[in-house]
Write a protein that holds these residues in place. Structure first.
Motif, PDB file in Angstrom:
ATOM      1  N   ILE A 218       3.970  27.302   2.007  1.00 43.27           N
ATOM      2  CA  ILE A 218       3.193  26.084   2.481  1.00 43.27           C
ATOM      3  C   ILE A 218       3.709  24.847   1.461  1.00 43.27           C
ATOM      4  N   ASP A 219       4.258  25.259   0.483  1.00 41.17           N
ATOM      5  CA  ASP A 219       4.421  24.129  -0.431  1.00 41.17           C
ATOM      6  C   ASP A 219       5.842  23.577   0.015  1.00 41.17           C
ATOM      7  N   LYS A 220       6.758  24.182   0.934  1.00 43.85           N
ATOM      8  CA  LYS A 220       8.189  23.867   1.225  1.00 43.85           C
ATOM      9  C   LYS A 220       8.157  22.658   2.326  1.00 43.85           C
ATOM     10  N   THR A 221       8.788  21.958   2.271  1.00 43.37           N
ATOM     11  CA  THR A 221       9.108  20.890   3.218  1.00 43.37           C
ATOM     12  C   THR A 221       9.145  21.242   4.699  1.00 43.37           C
ATOM     13  N   ILE A 222      10.087  22.191   4.827  1.00 42.60           N
ATOM     14  CA  ILE A 222      10.356  22.712   6.121  1.00 42.60           C
ATOM     15  C   ILE A 222       9.173  23.032   6.829  1.00 42.60           C
ATOM     16  N   ARG A 223       8.272  23.811   6.223  1.00 43.72           N
ATOM     17  CA  ARG A 223       7.169  24.149   6.679  1.00 43.72           C
ATOM     18  C   ARG A 223       6.078  23.114   7.041  1.00 43.72           C
TER      19      ARG A 223
ATOM     20  N   GLN B  49       6.995  20.061   7.727  1.00 40.13           N
ATOM     21  CA  GLN B  49       7.344  19.308   8.859  1.00 40.13           C
ATOM     22  C   GLN B  49       7.202  19.774  10.286  1.00 40.13           C
ATOM     23  N   VAL B  50       7.306  21.204  10.126  1.00 37.85           N
ATOM     24  CA  VAL B  50       6.693  22.009  11.450  1.00 37.85           C
ATOM     25  C   VAL B  50       5.459  21.718  11.653  1.00 37.85           C
ATOM     26  N   LEU B  51       4.520  21.853  10.685  1.00 38.70           N
ATOM     27  CA  LEU B  51       3.096  21.550  10.974  1.00 38.70           C
ATOM     28  C   LEU B  51       2.938  20.146  11.571  1.00 38.70           C
ATOM     29  N   GLN B  52       3.737  19.203  10.998  1.00 38.02           N
ATOM     30  CA  GLN B  52       3.581  17.802  11.326  1.00 38.02           C
ATOM     31  C   GLN B  52       4.122  17.720  12.668  1.00 38.02           C
ATOM     32  N   LEU B  53       5.076  18.370  13.168  1.00 36.29           N
ATOM     33  CA  LEU B  53       5.643  18.216  14.512  1.00 36.29           C
ATOM     34  C   LEU B  53       4.719  18.803  15.418  1.00 36.29           C
TER      35      LEU B  53
ATOM     36  N   LYS C 105       0.735  -1.281   0.070  1.00 33.65           N
ATOM     37  CA  LYS C 105      -0.169  -0.036   0.027  1.00 33.65           C
ATOM     38  C   LYS C 105       0.945   1.307   0.002  1.00 33.65           C
ATOM     39  N   LYS C 106       0.359   2.161  -0.735  1.00 30.18           N
ATOM     40  CA  LYS C 106       1.080   3.552  -0.703  1.00 30.18           C
ATOM     41  C   LYS C 106       0.861   4.147   0.593  1.00 30.18           C
ATOM     42  N   GLN C 107       1.717   4.597   1.478  1.00 31.74           N
ATOM     43  CA  GLN C 107       1.324   5.326   2.441  1.00 31.74           C
ATOM     44  C   GLN C 107       1.070   6.733   2.415  1.00 31.74           C
ATOM     45  N   LYS C 108       0.076   7.056   3.135  1.00 28.41           N
ATOM     46  CA  LYS C 108      -0.552   8.338   3.062  1.00 28.41           C
ATOM     47  C   LYS C 108       0.300   9.478   3.630  1.00 28.41           C
ATOM     48  N   LYS C 109       0.474  10.666   3.019  1.00 23.04           N
ATOM     49  CA  LYS C 109       1.199  11.558   3.719  1.00 23.04           C
ATOM     50  C   LYS C 109       0.571  12.219   4.887  1.00 23.04           C
ATOM     51  N   ALA C 110       1.694  12.695   5.673  1.00 16.46           N
ATOM     52  CA  ALA C 110       1.281  13.171   7.030  1.00 16.46           C
ATOM     53  C   ALA C 110       0.557  14.687   6.877  1.00 16.46           C
ATOM     54  N   VAL C 111       0.970  15.192   5.880  1.00 12.50           N
ATOM     55  CA  VAL C 111       0.773  16.621   5.400  1.00 12.50           C
ATOM     56  C   VAL C 111       0.312  16.687   4.119  1.00 12.50           C
ATOM     57  N   ASP C 112      -1.104  17.233   3.828  1.00 10.21           N
ATOM     58  CA  ASP C 112      -1.508  17.282   2.417  1.00 10.21           C
ATOM     59  C   ASP C 112      -2.000  18.685   1.971  1.00 10.21           C
ATOM     60  N   VAL C 113      -1.580  19.228   1.301  1.00  9.62           N
ATOM     61  CA  VAL C 113      -1.925  20.869   1.060  1.00  9.62           C
ATOM     62  C   VAL C 113      -3.023  20.586  -0.281  1.00  9.62           C
ATOM     63  N   LEU C 114      -4.182  20.995   0.199  1.00  6.27           N
ATOM     64  CA  LEU C 114      -5.251  20.726  -0.692  1.00  6.27           C
ATOM     65  C   LEU C 114      -5.165  22.103  -1.892  1.00  6.27           C
TER      66      LEU C 114
END
Length: 100
Positions: A41-46, A48-52, A2-11
């Motif tokens: 909001i499209d950058k990885t660092i932001r 990851q901070v939202l995920q944390l 299964k493809k793992q779902k992303k923790a952060v998804d920008v609509l």
């Protein structure tokens, strides 16, 4: 597999206020396009901070650190020397770790 779902998804798209909709661990949040005028909001660092910040243990760890700091401040003997007994331990060890 299964493809793992992303923790952060920008609509796609924006709200009427110009905010972007983001799904973090399945919860919906409305956030601004850029934070501090540089973190898109499209950058990885932001993301990851939202995920944390949305991680279930984040609030618990912060509250534990606040409680430890409060207890440490209550135990310190302000009239005694800063390098003796618990005061020395607090000033040299706990204060450094709780500040980080």
């Amino acid at each position: 597999l299964k493809k793992q779902k992303k923790a952060v998804d920008v609509l796609p798209g924006k709200t009427a206020d110009g905010l972007r909709t983001v799904l973090v661990y399945g919860k919906k949040f409305e956030v601004c396009e850029k934070s501090l005028f540089i973190f898109s909001i499209d950058k990885t660092i932001r993301q990851q901070v939202l995920q944390l910040v949305c991680w279930v243990w984040f609030d618990r760890i912060i509250l534990l650190l606040i409680a430890l700091n409060s207890i440490g401040l209550a135990i310190v003997d302000w009239r005694a020397s800063a390098d003796v007994g618990f005061n020395g331990f607090y000033n040299n060890v706990l204060d450094v770790w709780l500040t980080l």
